[in-house]
Design an enzyme around this catalytic site. Structure first.
Site, PDB file in Angstrom:
ATOM      1  CE  LYS A   1      15.055 -12.305  -8.938  1.00  0.00           C
ATOM      2  NZ  LYS A   1      13.883 -12.725  -8.154  1.00  0.00           N
TER       3      LYS A   1
ATOM      4  CB  SER B   1       7.044 -20.354 -10.218  1.00  0.00           C
ATOM      5  OG  SER B   1       6.778 -18.999 -10.463  1.00  0.00           O
TER       6      SER B   1
ATOM      7  CB  THR C   1       5.313 -13.623  -3.491  1.00  0.00           C
ATOM      8  OG1 THR C   1       5.670 -14.269  -4.715  1.00  0.00           O
ATOM      9  CG2 THR C   1       6.558 -13.343  -2.685  1.00  0.00           C
TER      10      THR C   1
ATOM     11  CE  LYS D   1       9.992 -20.930 -12.150  1.00  0.00           C
ATOM     12  NZ  LYS D   1      10.177 -19.581 -12.770  1.00  0.00           N
TER      13      LYS D   1
ATOM     14  CE  LYS E   1      13.568 -16.572  -2.393  1.00  0.00           C
ATOM     15  NZ  LYS E   1      13.063 -15.317  -2.953  1.00  0.00           N
TER      16      LYS E   1
ATOM     17  CG  ASN F   1       2.857  -9.777  -7.292  1.00  0.00           C
ATOM     18  OD1 ASN F   1       3.532 -10.624  -6.715  1.00  0.00           O
ATOM     19  ND2 ASN F   1       1.696 -10.064  -7.857  1.00  0.00           N
TER      20      ASN F   1
ATOM     21  CD  GLN G   1      14.700 -17.320  -6.853  1.00  0.00           C
ATOM     22  OE1 GLN G   1      14.814 -16.108  -6.876  1.00  0.00           O
ATOM     23  NE2 GLN G   1      13.554 -17.914  -6.577  1.00  0.00           N
TER      24      GLN G   1
ATOM     25  CG  ASP H   1      12.261  -9.587  -8.532  1.00  0.00           C
ATOM     26  OD1 ASP H   1      12.173 -10.427  -7.635  1.00  0.00           O
ATOM     27  OD2 ASP H   1      12.818  -8.484  -8.351  1.00  0.00           O
TER      28      ASP H   1
HETATM   29  P1  NDP Z   1       6.704  -4.721  -7.751  1.00  0.00           P
HETATM   30  O1  NDP Z   1       7.456  -4.078  -8.822  1.00  0.00           O
HETATM   31  O2  NDP Z   1       5.351  -5.239  -8.013  1.00  0.00           O
HETATM   32  O3  NDP Z   1       6.588  -3.758  -6.478  1.00  0.00           O
HETATM   33  C1  NDP Z   1       7.718  -3.257  -5.846  1.00  0.00           C
HETATM   34  C2  NDP Z   1       7.263  -2.293  -4.771  1.00  0.00           C
HETATM   35  O4  NDP Z   1       8.388  -1.925  -3.986  1.00  0.00           O
HETATM   36  C3  NDP Z   1       6.682  -1.008  -5.346  1.00  0.00           C
HETATM   37  O5  NDP Z   1       5.721  -0.493  -4.464  1.00  0.00           O
HETATM   38  C4  NDP Z   1       7.920  -0.113  -5.417  1.00  0.00           C
HETATM   39  O6  NDP Z   1       7.636   1.273  -5.396  1.00  0.00           O
HETATM   40  C5  NDP Z   1       8.634  -0.518  -4.152  1.00  0.00           C
HETATM   41  N1  NDP Z   1      10.064  -0.284  -4.311  1.00  0.00           N
HETATM   42  C6  NDP Z   1      10.875  -0.824  -5.253  1.00  0.00           C
HETATM   43  N2  NDP Z   1      12.115  -0.349  -5.137  1.00  0.00           N
HETATM   44  C7  NDP Z   1      12.074   0.524  -4.112  1.00  0.00           C
HETATM   45  C8  NDP Z   1      13.034   1.337  -3.506  1.00  0.00           C
HETATM   46  N3  NDP Z   1      14.305   1.375  -3.939  1.00  0.00           N
HETATM   47  N4  NDP Z   1      12.647   2.094  -2.451  1.00  0.00           N
HETATM   48  C9  NDP Z   1      11.367   2.057  -2.014  1.00  0.00           C
HETATM   49  N5  NDP Z   1      10.400   1.309  -2.559  1.00  0.00           N
HETATM   50  C10 NDP Z   1      10.749   0.556  -3.593  1.00  0.00           C
HETATM   51  O7  NDP Z   1       7.668  -5.903  -7.210  1.00  0.00           O
HETATM   52  P2  NDP Z   1       7.289  -7.179  -6.341  1.00  0.00           P
HETATM   53  O8  NDP Z   1       6.185  -6.858  -5.409  1.00  0.00           O
HETATM   54  O9  NDP Z   1       7.166  -8.325  -7.263  1.00  0.00           O
HETATM   55  O10 NDP Z   1       8.642  -7.402  -5.540  1.00  0.00           O
HETATM   56  C11 NDP Z   1       8.878  -6.830  -4.255  1.00  0.00           C
HETATM   57  C12 NDP Z   1       9.964  -7.581  -3.531  1.00  0.00           C
HETATM   58  O11 NDP Z   1       9.567  -8.961  -3.376  1.00  0.00           O
HETATM   59  C13 NDP Z   1      11.316  -7.646  -4.253  1.00  0.00           C
HETATM   60  O12 NDP Z   1      12.355  -7.660  -3.276  1.00  0.00           O
HETATM   61  C14 NDP Z   1      11.281  -8.998  -4.937  1.00  0.00           C
HETATM   62  O13 NDP Z   1      12.580  -9.495  -5.205  1.00  0.00           O
HETATM   63  C15 NDP Z   1      10.570  -9.823  -3.886  1.00  0.00           C
HETATM   64  N6  NDP Z   1       9.963 -11.045  -4.373  1.00  0.00           N
HETATM   65  C16 NDP Z   1       9.021 -11.013  -5.366  1.00  0.00           C
HETATM   66  C17 NDP Z   1       8.436 -12.183  -5.792  1.00  0.00           C
HETATM   67  C18 NDP Z   1       7.322 -12.188  -6.771  1.00  0.00           C
HETATM   68  O14 NDP Z   1       6.718 -13.257  -6.969  1.00  0.00           O
HETATM   69  N7  NDP Z   1       6.971 -11.088  -7.399  1.00  0.00           N
HETATM   70  C19 NDP Z   1       8.877 -13.498  -5.261  1.00  0.00           C
HETATM   71  C20 NDP Z   1       9.786 -13.398  -4.151  1.00  0.00           C
HETATM   72  C21 NDP Z   1      10.316 -12.212  -3.764  1.00  0.00           C
HETATM   73  P3  NDP Z   1       7.800   2.114  -6.762  1.00  0.00           P
HETATM   74  O15 NDP Z   1       6.706   1.633  -7.647  1.00  0.00           O
HETATM   75  O16 NDP Z   1       7.662   3.517  -6.324  1.00  0.00           O
HETATM   76  O17 NDP Z   1       9.169   1.794  -7.304  1.00  0.00           O
END
Ligand code: NDP
Length: 449
Positions: free
Chosen positions: A130, A381, A214, A94, A118, A245, A115, A170
């Protein structure tokens, strides 16, 4: 990597370096876990004898495949996609799929490795995996994204199943992409197998609260950390990196707890709004209009936008890194501590570098690592899978309560385990050891797998 490993663990780490050359993020994630397992091997020498750690560090299966697709102009593109099925001792693999140009095997393996622990921490029956692709969704039309998702699933479907491997979202993958992938899976297999993907839309098998989970979970966790210190979020200033997100729903829940979120960001820059970030506006910009965070200041003239600004230089009580790996380094951690930060909880995976973690721990602030603090996403999830299995759908209130209970229990387990192993308040040790022991016991019970 400054922290020295236990003499039993150093050779295991050296072997990981040799077997996985160039995968620096994976090395970092393994090192961070091994740093904390010395006392576990003293208490449970059988895990060393049975080479449980060596087995955990080697994925059960790694799939790498080509994803050809055509853009709106008819030009052909070839991307590479991955699914790392890391450990299924506790349940089907997962973990989410990430679409970002930086994705390569080392990123997918670090995420998959995290993961495992976690998922174990959630207490739910889910293994760790993943996936992702180096596809860049930015600037792509909806039909291009659909064609990409369909092409990816045309290969991936054969490796998935509700009892085998269950992906989710993600970075770059949200409900829209899950929909395109689910549609293709259904078409190829001729099965409406809801439990094969999570993060589905509410009208077709999704769960309430999954979108929020999250971010909400991260705030439940930081709330618990502060409560354990006789403090609360009420009246605290907060900065949250990212505006995707996780960041959006972390900001929403933090505001409910009385915190004032004054900054968020994306990869282009930072928005500072001293009056408190307008979360509904961020939702509209990011979820509906899908534009850059710089557009925020057009609607809120008193707010400021700093192109390529550093969000960690903004003084705050609480910092939530919710964007990406290694986004907060030692210098940033020092600045945060000097500016009076008392708590950090990671919504993102491995956002703090090893130097940053050491600085937080030396300063004695409440520091919640991602594998504990952001486990609410995968926990919910698993709740979505439960609802799919029983063909039921729960109310928002009930599902949120279950999420909160999961986060309270993760916090309690991490807290108590850290105390048991002589490191009170060290949530990194607490999380790694709790997760490891659960997986190790299951692996032991299942024979040599
Ligand atoms: P999204 O794609 O919804 O959002 C990612 C955000 O982070 C955007 O604002 C993006 O900006 C920014 N970002 C991504 N890469 C970079 C970078 N290299 N430098 C600066 N800003 C960056 O992803 P999520 O919110 O889903 O995921 C965010 C984090 O949370 C990740 O590490 C993910 O692994 C982790 N996570 C997510 C889960 C989920 O349920 N979605 C669960 C557990 C962990 P831009 O749009 O400009 O790229």
């Amino acid at each position: 990597m400054a922290v020295k490993l236990d003499e039993k663990l150093e050779p295991i780490y050296q072997e990981v370096l040799l077997r996985n050359p160039g995968e620096t993020e994976f090395h970092q994630a393994v090192h961070e876990v091994l740093e904390t397992l010395g006392p576990v091997l003293v208490k449970y020498p059988e895990f060393a004898d049975k080479k449980v750690i060596q087995r955990i560090c080697e994925p059960e299966r790694q799939i790498i495949f080509r994803v050809p697709w055509q853009d709106d102009k008819g030009e052909i593109h070839i991307n590479r996609a991955f699914r790392v099925e890391f450990n299924s001792a506790l349940g089907p693999y997962k973990g989410g799929m990430r679409f970002h140009p930086s994705v390569y095997l080392g990123i997918v393996k670090f995420l998959g490795f995290e993961q495992i622990f976690k998922n174990a921490l959630t207490g739910m029956p889910i293994g760790g995996g993943k996936g992702g692709s180096d596809f860049d969704p930015k600037g792509r039309s909806e039909s291009e994204i659909m064609r990409f998702c369909q092409s990816l699933m045309t290969e991936l479907y054969r490796h998935l199943g509700e009892y085998t491997d269950v992906p989710a979202g993600d970075i770059g993958v949200s409900g829209r992409e899950i929909g395109f992938m689910f549609g293709q899976y259904k078409r190829i297999t001729n099965r409406y197998e809801s439990g094969v993907l999570t993060g589905k839309g509410l009208g077709w098998g999704g769960s309430l609260v999954r979108t929020e989970a999250t971010g909400y979970g991260t705030v439940f966790f930081v709330h618990e950390m502060l409560k354990a210190r006789g403090d609360s979020l009420d009246g605290k200033t907060m900065v949250v990196s990212g505006s995707g997100n996780v960041a959006i729903y972390a900001m929403e829940k933090a505001a409910e707890y009385g915190a004032k979120v004054i900054a968020c960001s994306d990869s282009g820059g930072v928005v500072i709004d001293e009056q408190g970030i307008d979360i509904e506006l961020v939702k509209r910009l990011k979820e509906v209009e899908r534009c850059r965070i710089s557009a925020y200041v057009d609607a809120r003239p008193k707010a400021r936008y700093i192109k390529q600004g550093n969000i960690w230089s903004i003084p705050c009580h609480v910092a939530l890194p919710c964007a990406t790996q290694n986004e907060l380094n030692g210098k940033d951690a020092k600045t945060l501590v000097e500016n009076g930060c008392i708590a950090v909880a990671e919504g993102a995976n491995m956002p703090t570098t090893p130097e940053g973690i050491q600085i937080f721990q030396a300063a004695g602030i409440a520091y919640g690592p991602g594998k504990a603090a952001n486990a609410g996403g995968v926990g919910t999830s698993a709740l979505e899978m439960q609802q799919n299995a029983s063909r039921d759908s729960w109310s928002f209130e009930h599902t949120e309560q279950r999420l909160e209970q999961i986060m309270i229990s993760i916090h309690r387990n991490c807290y108590e385990t850290a105390e048991e192993f002589g490191a009170p308040g060290n949530y990194v040790m607490g999380a790694n050891i709790t997760g490891f022991i659960r997986v190790a016991r299951a692996m032991d019970a299942l024979g040599l797998i």
